[in-house]
Write a protein that holds these residues in place. Structure first.
Motif, mmCIF file in Angstrom:
data_model
loop_
_atom_site.group_PDB
_atom_site.id
_atom_site.type_symbol
_atom_site.label_atom_id
_atom_site.label_comp_id
_atom_site.label_asym_id
_atom_site.label_seq_id
_atom_site.Cartn_x
_atom_site.Cartn_y
_atom_site.Cartn_z
ATOM 1 N N ILE A 103 0.820 -1.221 0.000
ATOM 2 C CA ILE A 103 0.000 0.000 0.000
ATOM 3 C C ILE A 103 0.850 1.265 0.000
ATOM 4 C CG2 ILE A 103 -2.099 -0.986 0.994
ATOM 5 C CD1 ILE A 103 -1.207 -0.110 3.721
ATOM 6 N N ARG A 104 2.136 1.084 -0.151
ATOM 7 C CA ARG A 104 3.001 2.263 -0.204
ATOM 8 C C ARG A 104 2.785 2.986 -1.524
ATOM 9 N NH1 ARG A 104 9.515 2.477 -0.026
ATOM 10 N NH2 ARG A 104 9.691 4.567 0.850
ATOM 11 N N GLN A 105 2.753 4.301 -1.476
ATOM 12 C CA GLN A 105 2.544 5.074 -2.699
ATOM 13 C C GLN A 105 3.822 5.832 -3.024
ATOM 14 O OE1 GLN A 105 -0.883 6.792 -1.012
ATOM 15 N NE2 GLN A 105 -2.286 5.361 -1.999
ATOM 16 N N GLY A 106 4.449 5.456 -4.135
ATOM 17 C CA GLY A 106 5.729 6.055 -4.504
ATOM 18 C C GLY A 106 6.740 5.797 -3.401
ATOM 19 N N ASP A 107 7.493 6.832 -3.028
ATOM 20 C CA ASP A 107 8.454 6.618 -1.944
ATOM 21 C C ASP A 107 7.981 7.267 -0.647
ATOM 22 O OD1 ASP A 107 8.757 9.214 -2.703
ATOM 23 O OD2 ASP A 107 10.881 9.066 -3.267
ATOM 24 N N GLN A 108 6.665 7.501 -0.557
ATOM 25 C CA GLN A 108 6.083 8.063 0.671
ATOM 26 C C GLN A 108 6.190 7.046 1.802
ATOM 27 O OE1 GLN A 108 4.945 10.641 2.010
ATOM 28 N NE2 GLN A 108 3.343 11.699 0.909
ATOM 29 N N PRO A 109 6.767 7.418 2.957
ATOM 30 C CA PRO A 109 6.757 6.479 4.073
ATOM 31 C C PRO A 109 5.345 6.332 4.651
ATOM 32 C CG PRO A 109 7.692 8.572 4.780
ATOM 33 C CD PRO A 109 7.419 8.701 3.297
ATOM 34 N N LEU A 110 5.090 5.206 5.277
ATOM 35 C CA LEU A 110 3.783 4.953 5.886
ATOM 36 C C LEU A 110 3.745 5.535 7.299
ATOM 37 C CD1 LEU A 110 3.378 1.148 4.986
ATOM 38 C CD2 LEU A 110 2.634 3.130 3.655
ATOM 39 N N ARG A 111 2.582 6.064 7.666
ATOM 40 C CA ARG A 111 2.330 6.456 9.055
ATOM 41 C C ARG A 111 1.223 5.532 9.563
ATOM 42 N NH1 ARG A 111 1.931 12.390 10.607
ATOM 43 N NH2 ARG A 111 2.900 11.444 12.448
ATOM 44 N N VAL A 112 1.564 4.677 10.514
ATOM 45 C CA VAL A 112 0.656 3.607 10.929
ATOM 46 C C VAL A 112 0.007 3.972 12.266
ATOM 47 C CG1 VAL A 112 0.465 1.137 11.403
ATOM 48 C CG2 VAL A 112 2.177 1.954 9.763
ATOM 49 N N VAL A 113 -1.297 3.713 12.355
ATOM 50 C CA VAL A 113 -2.083 4.068 13.538
ATOM 51 C C VAL A 113 -2.951 2.870 13.901
ATOM 52 C CG1 VAL A 113 -3.840 5.675 14.390
ATOM 53 C CG2 VAL A 113 -2.252 6.425 12.615
ATOM 54 N N GLY A 114 -3.183 2.646 15.195
ATOM 55 C CA GLY A 114 -4.107 1.562 15.548
ATOM 56 C C GLY A 114 -4.399 1.485 17.033
ATOM 57 N N ASN A 115 -5.604 1.053 17.343
ATOM 58 C CA ASN A 115 -6.005 0.709 18.702
ATOM 59 C C ASN A 115 -5.967 -0.812 18.732
ATOM 60 O OD1 ASN A 115 -7.357 0.218 21.122
ATOM 61 N ND2 ASN A 115 -9.346 0.885 20.353
ATOM 62 N N LEU A 116 -4.862 -1.385 19.244
ATOM 63 C CA LEU A 116 -4.602 -2.815 19.023
ATOM 64 C C LEU A 116 -5.086 -3.683 20.177
ATOM 65 C CD1 LEU A 116 -0.951 -2.735 17.646
ATOM 66 C CD2 LEU A 116 -3.089 -2.394 16.410
#
Length: 272
Positions: free
Chosen positions: A102-115
């Motif tokens: 799900i990465r778009q181009g070379d944009q880093p992912l910012r991950v969020v969650g209530n785990l």
């Protein structure tokens, strides 16, 4: 007011998914402020529940990727979030999900969650295998897990989890959250943590598998000394070379010292 909209949409929290839905507006606001998402960033939310954090995040960043296991929630989320921005919902198990996809181009992912508690540690390790693609992760977790992630050497919370995550990432505890912020209220306190992978590791090792083995053995029996826990891996000459006292317990060692021991182990194995 907080509860009513959850009752209207008719989704009862499910025990098997460990669902506790966040509804406290003050806590939601503080979490969103901590994340501070920007337009154009790739924000990924794991297990959004009914979208309590998703809605305000989406309004700020305009597009989100969502990974949700509960297939009954997917259409509800799509309907609720659709008008607010672009949303791609992946009905999948986050523990098996390919986050690189799900990465778009070379944009880093910012991950969020209530785990949920039962998947929090394995999921963090799964995400660390994508550390090079991730800018940061903000998770609501059981407070005791956050305390272990952020623990300093010499404390009872400091152990294998602290070391293996702090080797790769800067860890910051942000917010304590009581049970009343959720519906249904869990039996434990929660906390929000920021985990940000280092662009360059401060203490790199030659072999991550040697580090994992060494740390696992060193903390295997917490009351025993390094000499006892690592006798199958290290001898007194190894400790002497590094200026480390083998009669102390692993919890006294910094991440840097443990990486030095791991590199010593790798050198020994290469020499054999």
């Amino acid at each position: 007011m907080g509860h009513s909209k959850y009752r209207q949409d008719g989704h009862a929290p499910r025990k098997r998914f460990g669902q506790n839905f966040l509804h406290d507006p003050h806590i939601i606001h503080r979490i969103v402020q901590s994340i501070s998402p920007q337009q154009g960033e790739t924000v990924v939310e794991i297990g959004p529940g009914l979208g309590a954090i998703t809605e305000p995040l989406l309004k700020l960043c305009g597009a989100m990727q969502i990974v949700e296991l509960d297939r009954d929630l997917v259409p509800k989320l799509a309907e609720r979030l659709g008008p607010l921005g672009e949303v791609a919902i992946h009905q999948a198990d986050a523990l098996k999900f390919d986050f690189a996809s799900i990465r778009q181009g070379d944009q880093p992912l910012r991950v969020v969650g209530n785990l949920p508690y039962n998947i929090s540690t394995p999921l963090i390790f799964h995400l660390l295998s994508y550390a090079g693609l991730i800018k940061d992760m903000h998770f609501m977790l059981q407070k005791e897990v956050v305390d272990r992630l952020a623990a300093s050497p010499g404390t009872s919370d400091y152990g294998r989890l602290s070391v293996m995550v702090q080797y790769r990432c800067a860890v910051t505890k942000l917010i304590d959250v009581g049970p009343g912020a959720f519906n249904p209220p869990p039996k434990v306190d929660s906390a929000v943590v920021r985990i940000a992978p280092y662009l360059e590791l401060p203490f790199p090792v030659d072999s991550e598998s040697d580090l994992a083995e060494l740390v696992s053995s060193a903390f295997g029996q917490r009351r025993k000394t390094l000499r006892n826990n690592l006798k199958h891996l290290m001898d007194d000459a190894d400790y002497a070379a590094l200026g480390i006292d083998p009669s102390i317990r692993a919890e006294r060692l910094t991440v840097e010292q443990l990486t030095q021991l791991a590199n010593q182990l790798s050198d020994k194995r290469r020499a054999q």
